[in-house]
Design a protein around this motif. Structure first.
Motif, PDB file in Angstrom:
ATOM      1  N   GLN A  72      57.496  35.962  38.324  1.00 47.10           N
ATOM      2  CA  GLN A  72      56.675  36.795  39.195  1.00 47.10           C
ATOM      3  C   GLN A  72      57.127  36.762  40.652  1.00 47.10           C
ATOM      4  O   GLN A  72      56.544  37.459  41.488  1.00 47.10           O
ATOM      5  N   LEU A 146      49.809  41.679  48.483  1.00 50.25           N
ATOM      6  CA  LEU A 146      51.004  41.115  47.861  1.00 50.25           C
ATOM      7  C   LEU A 146      52.162  41.087  48.852  1.00 50.25           C
ATOM      8  O   LEU A 146      52.922  40.117  48.915  1.00 50.25           O
ATOM      9  N   GLY A 151      48.465  37.752  47.814  1.00 49.26           N
ATOM     10  CA  GLY A 151      48.154  38.266  46.481  1.00 49.26           C
ATOM     11  C   GLY A 151      47.120  37.454  45.739  1.00 49.26           C
ATOM     12  O   GLY A 151      46.435  37.957  44.854  1.00 49.26           O
ATOM     13  N   ALA A 152      46.985  36.169  46.116  1.00 47.05           N
ATOM     14  CA  ALA A 152      46.012  35.312  45.441  1.00 47.05           C
ATOM     15  C   ALA A 152      44.595  35.833  45.619  1.00 47.05           C
ATOM     16  O   ALA A 152      43.731  35.633  44.758  1.00 47.05           O
ATOM     17  N   ASP A 155      44.208  38.381  42.996  1.00 47.85           N
ATOM     18  CA  ASP A 155      44.091  37.682  41.716  1.00 47.85           C
ATOM     19  C   ASP A 155      42.650  37.226  41.491  1.00 47.85           C
ATOM     20  O   ASP A 155      42.078  37.438  40.418  1.00 47.85           O
ATOM     21  N   PHE A 158      40.307  40.235  41.031  1.00 48.35           N
ATOM     22  CA  PHE A 158      40.479  40.864  39.720  1.00 48.35           C
ATOM     23  C   PHE A 158      39.806  40.030  38.634  1.00 48.35           C
ATOM     24  O   PHE A 158      39.106  40.560  37.772  1.00 48.35           O
ATOM     25  N   LYS A 159      40.009  38.720  38.696  1.00 53.90           N
ATOM     26  CA  LYS A 159      39.391  37.837  37.709  1.00 53.90           C
ATOM     27  C   LYS A 159      37.863  37.895  37.813  1.00 53.90           C
ATOM     28  O   LYS A 159      37.159  37.918  36.804  1.00 53.90           O
ATOM     29  N   ASN A 203      47.006  39.746  33.034  1.00 57.04           N
ATOM     30  CA  ASN A 203      47.419  38.818  34.083  1.00 57.04           C
ATOM     31  C   ASN A 203      47.299  39.512  35.437  1.00 57.04           C
ATOM     32  O   ASN A 203      48.006  40.494  35.702  1.00 57.04           O
ATOM     33  N   PRO A 204      46.412  39.039  36.324  1.00 62.62           N
ATOM     34  CA  PRO A 204      46.192  39.723  37.605  1.00 62.62           C
ATOM     35  C   PRO A 204      47.456  39.918  38.433  1.00 62.62           C
ATOM     36  O   PRO A 204      47.645  40.970  39.040  1.00 62.62           O
ATOM     37  N   ARG A 205      48.327  38.905  38.471  1.00 61.78           N
ATOM     38  CA  ARG A 205      49.528  39.029  39.293  1.00 61.78           C
ATOM     39  C   ARG A 205      50.480  40.086  38.728  1.00 61.78           C
ATOM     40  O   ARG A 205      51.093  40.849  39.483  1.00 61.78           O
ATOM     41  N   ASN A 206      50.616  40.143  37.402  1.00 57.69           N
ATOM     42  CA  ASN A 206      51.436  41.193  36.803  1.00 57.69           C
ATOM     43  C   ASN A 206      50.894  42.572  37.140  1.00 57.69           C
ATOM     44  O   ASN A 206      51.638  43.503  37.462  1.00 57.69           O
ATOM     45  N   LEU A 208      49.128  43.408  39.708  1.00 58.66           N
ATOM     46  CA  LEU A 208      49.372  43.666  41.128  1.00 58.66           C
ATOM     47  C   LEU A 208      50.830  44.043  41.385  1.00 58.66           C
ATOM     48  O   LEU A 208      51.118  44.917  42.207  1.00 58.66           O
TER      49      LEU A 208
END
Length: 298
Positions: A72, A146, A151-152, A155, A158-159, A203-206, A208
């Motif tokens: 990532q 991001l 980006g966290a 994340d 989103f979660k 997966n939130p990072r994916n 994003l």
């Protein structure tokens, strides 16, 4: 029971499931690719229809569960996105006479891949395709986060949003024209109940990373002049993809049929399922290999 298979290409792992045709005479291979925030099971309501026309390959959208972006830390480009998606298509469906069907970001992917590899693609159905950036509205904050190493925050958001009761219902409600009627349908209730566990694995990072790539993406130079037979479906009341964006694609694509659905939002294949499937059937079964430029309204 269908077995999920896996394919790796550079920084990506994608999976797919093959559903046998219910028409023993058909030799068609139809690849289905969902949109941004889709997951395994996204096409559940439509797969029986496509099975009546040929073998169905339900393929992940790059970065969308069960698919993975392995590292990532690497920035995702449009070229890499399209290459990963294309090579997964060749692995799952072969390299000739493939029919591609995609929605939203998946709709963008199938239009671009058909333009890049016209000799391998028999025909394309693109439903409410994303055409070009920048990303609009609140999602732009995720893109900027991001790019500034925050980006966290996305994340976490989103979660948190995904964990709220009936979060998936809210997502569909935003995208459809008549939320009340949509959620009153028994088939939709069952679909959402069965789909939610898959959606919950995104997966939130994916997600994003794909969004940030979309902010920079523009497929207009790629698809200009593409002559692969193409059907474009879109709702007249789509709150996600501007109709003017899709109209640009329609004008620059010489061999297409465009169908617009009144009182319909972003999820044409679900909202107007019966009518959309009739239109798709007529297109896929057309005896002519060439379809003149034409627009229709429902």
């Amino acid at each position: 029971m269908a077995v999920r298979q896996s394919y790796e290409w550079k920084n990506h792992r994608l999976t797919y499931v093959k559903h046998p045709s219910t028409n023993p005479k058909s030799k068609e291979k139809i690849v289905l690719i969902g949109g941004w925030c889709s997951a395994a099971g996204y096409w559940a309501l439509n797969i029986p229809f496509f099975q009546s026309l040929g073998e169905v390959i339900e393929l992940d959208l790059v970065g969308h569960y069960p698919a993975e972006i392995l590292d990532q830390k690497q920035k995702l480009t449009l070229q890499e996105f399209l290459e990963a998606q294309a090579y997964a298509i060749w692995d799952s469906a072969g390299e000739e006479n493939v029919t591609l069907v995609g929605h939203s970001t998946g709709g963008m992917a199938v239009l671009a891949i058909a333009s890049l590899f016209p000799s391998r693609i028999k025909q394309v159905i693109s439903i409410a395709p994303y055409v070009h950036g920048p990303v609009r509205g609140p999602l732009k904050l995720g893109v900027m986060g991001l790019r500034t190493n925050l980006g966290a925050i996305f994340d976490f958001g989103f979660k948190l949003g995904r964990s709220l009761p009936k979060a998936l219902n809210f997502g569909f409600s935003f995208g459809v024209y008549d939320s009340k009627s949509f959620h009153e349908r028994e088939d939709v209730k069952q679909f959402i109940a069965e789909y939610y566990p898959q959606f919950d694995n995104l997966n939130p990072r994916n997600i994003l990373m794909i969004l940030e790539m979309l902010d920079r993406a523009d497929i207009r130079p790629i698809v200009f002049g593409n002559e692969v037979p193409t059907l474009i479906l879109r709702g007249e009341d789509d709150p996600v993809i501007p109709g003017t964006d899709i109209a640009e694609i329609e004008r620059s694509t010489p061999n297409f049929k465009a169908v617009r659905f009144a009182e319909c939002g972003h999820f044409v294949h679900i909202e107007k399922q019966e009518l959309a499937e009739k239109v798709m059937r007529d297109f896929l079964l057309a005896k002519k290999s060439f379809l003149p430029k034409k627009k229709s309204f429902f």
